[in-house]
Design a protein around this motif. Structure first.
Motif, PDB file in Angstrom:
ATOM      1  N   GLU A  77       0.851  -1.183   0.000  1.00 47.21           N
ATOM      2  CA  GLU A  77       0.000   0.000   0.000  1.00 47.21           C
ATOM      3  C   GLU A  77       0.894   1.243   0.000  1.00 47.21           C
ATOM      4  O   GLU A  77       1.590   1.530   0.969  1.00 47.21           O
ATOM      5  N   LEU A  78       0.896   1.973  -1.105  1.00 50.43           N
ATOM      6  CA  LEU A  78       1.763   3.149  -1.227  1.00 50.43           C
ATOM      7  C   LEU A  78       1.220   4.295  -0.377  1.00 50.43           C
ATOM      8  O   LEU A  78       0.052   4.663  -0.497  1.00 50.43           O
ATOM      9  N   PRO A  81       2.912   8.691  -3.972  1.00 54.60           N
ATOM     10  CA  PRO A  81       3.490   8.223  -5.243  1.00 54.60           C
ATOM     11  C   PRO A  81       4.994   7.987  -5.140  1.00 54.60           C
ATOM     12  O   PRO A  81       5.696   8.671  -4.379  1.00 54.60           O
ATOM     13  N   SER A 109       0.053  -0.693  -4.804  1.00 50.53           N
ATOM     14  CA  SER A 109      -1.321  -0.215  -4.835  1.00 50.53           C
ATOM     15  C   SER A 109      -1.438   1.219  -4.362  1.00 50.53           C
ATOM     16  O   SER A 109      -0.845   1.619  -3.356  1.00 50.53           O
ATOM     17  N   GLY A 110      -2.247   1.990  -5.101  1.00 56.27           N
ATOM     18  CA  GLY A 110      -2.604   3.328  -4.674  1.00 56.27           C
ATOM     19  C   GLY A 110      -3.844   3.331  -3.806  1.00 56.27           C
ATOM     20  O   GLY A 110      -4.387   4.391  -3.494  1.00 56.27           O
ATOM     21  N   GLN A 287      -2.073   9.262  -8.446  1.00 57.06           N
ATOM     22  CA  GLN A 287      -0.874   8.952  -9.229  1.00 57.06           C
ATOM     23  C   GLN A 287      -0.041   7.957  -8.448  1.00 57.06           C
ATOM     24  O   GLN A 287       0.084   8.053  -7.225  1.00 57.06           O
ATOM     25  N   LEU A 288       0.550   6.987  -9.154  1.00 52.24           N
ATOM     26  CA  LEU A 288       1.335   5.954  -8.496  1.00 52.24           C
ATOM     27  C   LEU A 288       2.838   6.135  -8.698  1.00 52.24           C
ATOM     28  O   LEU A 288       3.618   5.912  -7.780  1.00 52.24           O
ATOM     29  N   PHE A 311       1.019  -2.394 -10.995  1.00 51.27           N
ATOM     30  CA  PHE A 311       0.530  -1.150 -10.409  1.00 51.27           C
ATOM     31  C   PHE A 311      -0.992  -1.170 -10.469  1.00 51.27           C
ATOM     32  O   PHE A 311      -1.572  -1.457 -11.517  1.00 51.27           O
ATOM     33  N   SER A 314      -5.434   3.079  -8.802  1.00 49.62           N
ATOM     34  CA  SER A 314      -5.280   4.531  -8.785  1.00 49.62           C
ATOM     35  C   SER A 314      -6.666   5.171  -8.723  1.00 49.62           C
ATOM     36  O   SER A 314      -7.643   4.636  -9.233  1.00 49.62           O
ATOM     37  N   ALA A 335      -1.922   7.345 -14.120  1.00 56.41           N
ATOM     38  CA  ALA A 335      -1.351   6.663 -12.966  1.00 56.41           C
ATOM     39  C   ALA A 335       0.172   6.714 -12.989  1.00 56.41           C
ATOM     40  O   ALA A 335       0.815   6.775 -11.938  1.00 56.41           O
TER      41      ALA A 335
END
Length: 348
Positions: A77-78, A81, A109-110, A287-288, A311, A314, A335
């Motif tokens: 889990e980001l 970004p 993941s975003g 955004q990732l 990815f 988003s 993304a």
């Protein structure tokens, strides 16, 4: 990915040393710790921590072979970004490679996994999200067990159609109204400002928010105009449309609704889904990944490779004026973005 020719050159080609047996310099595992040294037996927990370690390694200026970060399978889990800048760059002889561990699937993941569901007597799952209630988070997409689920919509099957066209006045920037058939749109819907009318024109579409409904004349007025006044942007008689994000429409298996004022997310499960075992993810980051070079200073982000990474999740939100584009969703955010970048590889 959006590519602007004067900013970016991205190579989607394999290179000879892609998997030439280079040992990884750092390892990342969702069960690791960012306080660890990033070794195979004591891996980092996040890509962000590995990126910091890579920068420290690159700062030594004596690297003659690729810098490799091996990312093990699992869900990451980001928090924000991933941003690659010139300081993250490798060289043609010694690129920086972030790659999936052999045979594994790391998901960057975003989104955020939704837990704490309560099962109601009606079979629906509910959870209260404090950040949504506080106005700090919203989303229009939901994913369950790696599949997209669609927000509650009307009609539940097929489409509504425009009853009649209303031409905009001279000088107007676009179409903002049409006549609807009796009963298709309702003034008493909950959270009507969150309802989205997804209308189909000729080869393009519009997603609009409702400003007002004249129930006597059956006229809907939107908060923003379509993209111009040419015939292909019109709400023509007979054109199809859907109504999305309608709380009262909730009911079909796989549908869901986010009540923003209360923060309550409601999901109608598909057959066989259980709240204690389903993996439900709602997107948070728009955004990732960002490759951000210094264009004015001619300092590039270069020789970075991302290999075998997934990815996902988003976020995208409809603005207050809605969205109307000529074609290909060219105004929707991306993304993965790159500018001031070259010799970048995105593989698998």
């Amino acid at each position: 990915m959006r590519c602007t020719s004067r900013w970016i050159a991205v190579a989607f080609a394999a290179v000879a040393f892609a998997r030439a047996g280079w040992a990884a310099d750092f390892y990342v595992d969702p069960k690791g710790s960012d306080a660890a040294p990033g070794t195979a037996d004591r891996p980092f927990a996040t890509v962000a921590r590995a990126q910091k370690a890579v920068r420290q390694l690159l700062a030594r200026k004596d690297r003659k072979q690729p810098v490799v970060v091996e990312i093990r399978g699992g869900f990451y889990e980001l928090a924000e970004p991933i941003v690659f800048e010139p300081a993250d760059s490798g060289t043609a002889q010694a690129p920086v490679i972030y790659q999936a561990a052999e045979g594994q699937r790391p998901i960057l993941s975003g989104g955020r996994r939704i837990i704490g569901w309560q099962l109601g007597g009606d079979g629906r799952w509910r959870v209260t999200l404090p950040e949504v209630k506080a106005g700090r988070w919203s989303f229009l997409q939901l994913f369950v067990n790696d599949q997209r689920r669609f927000v509650a919509r009307l009609p539940k099957h097929g489409y509504f159609t425009v009853a009649d066209e209303i031409k905009p006045p001279p000088g107007a920037p676009g179409y903002t109204q049409f006549v609807y058939h009796e009963g298709d749109l309702r003034a008493d819907w909950a959270n009507r400002g969150d309802v989205i009318v997804h209308a189909f024109h000729v080869w393009c579409d519009s997603q609009m928010r409702i400003a007002s409904l004249d129930t006597a004349k059956r006229v809907v007025t939107f908060t923003g105009p379509t993209r111009g006044t040419r015939p292909y942007t019109a709400y023509r008689k007979g054109n199809r449309y859907l109504v999305l994000n309608v709380k009262e429409a909730l009911g079909a298996p796989g549908s869901w609704y986010l009540d923003r004022p209360s923060g309550v997310l409601t999901y109608v499960p598909m057959p066989g889904e259980k709240p204690d075992s389903a993996v439900v993810v709602a997107p948070r980051l728009e955004q990732l990944v960002l490759f951000r070079g210094d264009v004015a200073g001619h300092r590039w982000v270069e020789h970075i490779e991302l290999r075998g990474l997934t990815f996902a999740h988003s976020n995208w939100l409809l603005g207050p004026k809605g969205l109307s584009l000529p074609q290909a969703a060219i105004g929707v955010g991306e993304a993965i973005t790159a500018f001031g970048a070259r010799h970048v590889v995105l593989d698998r």
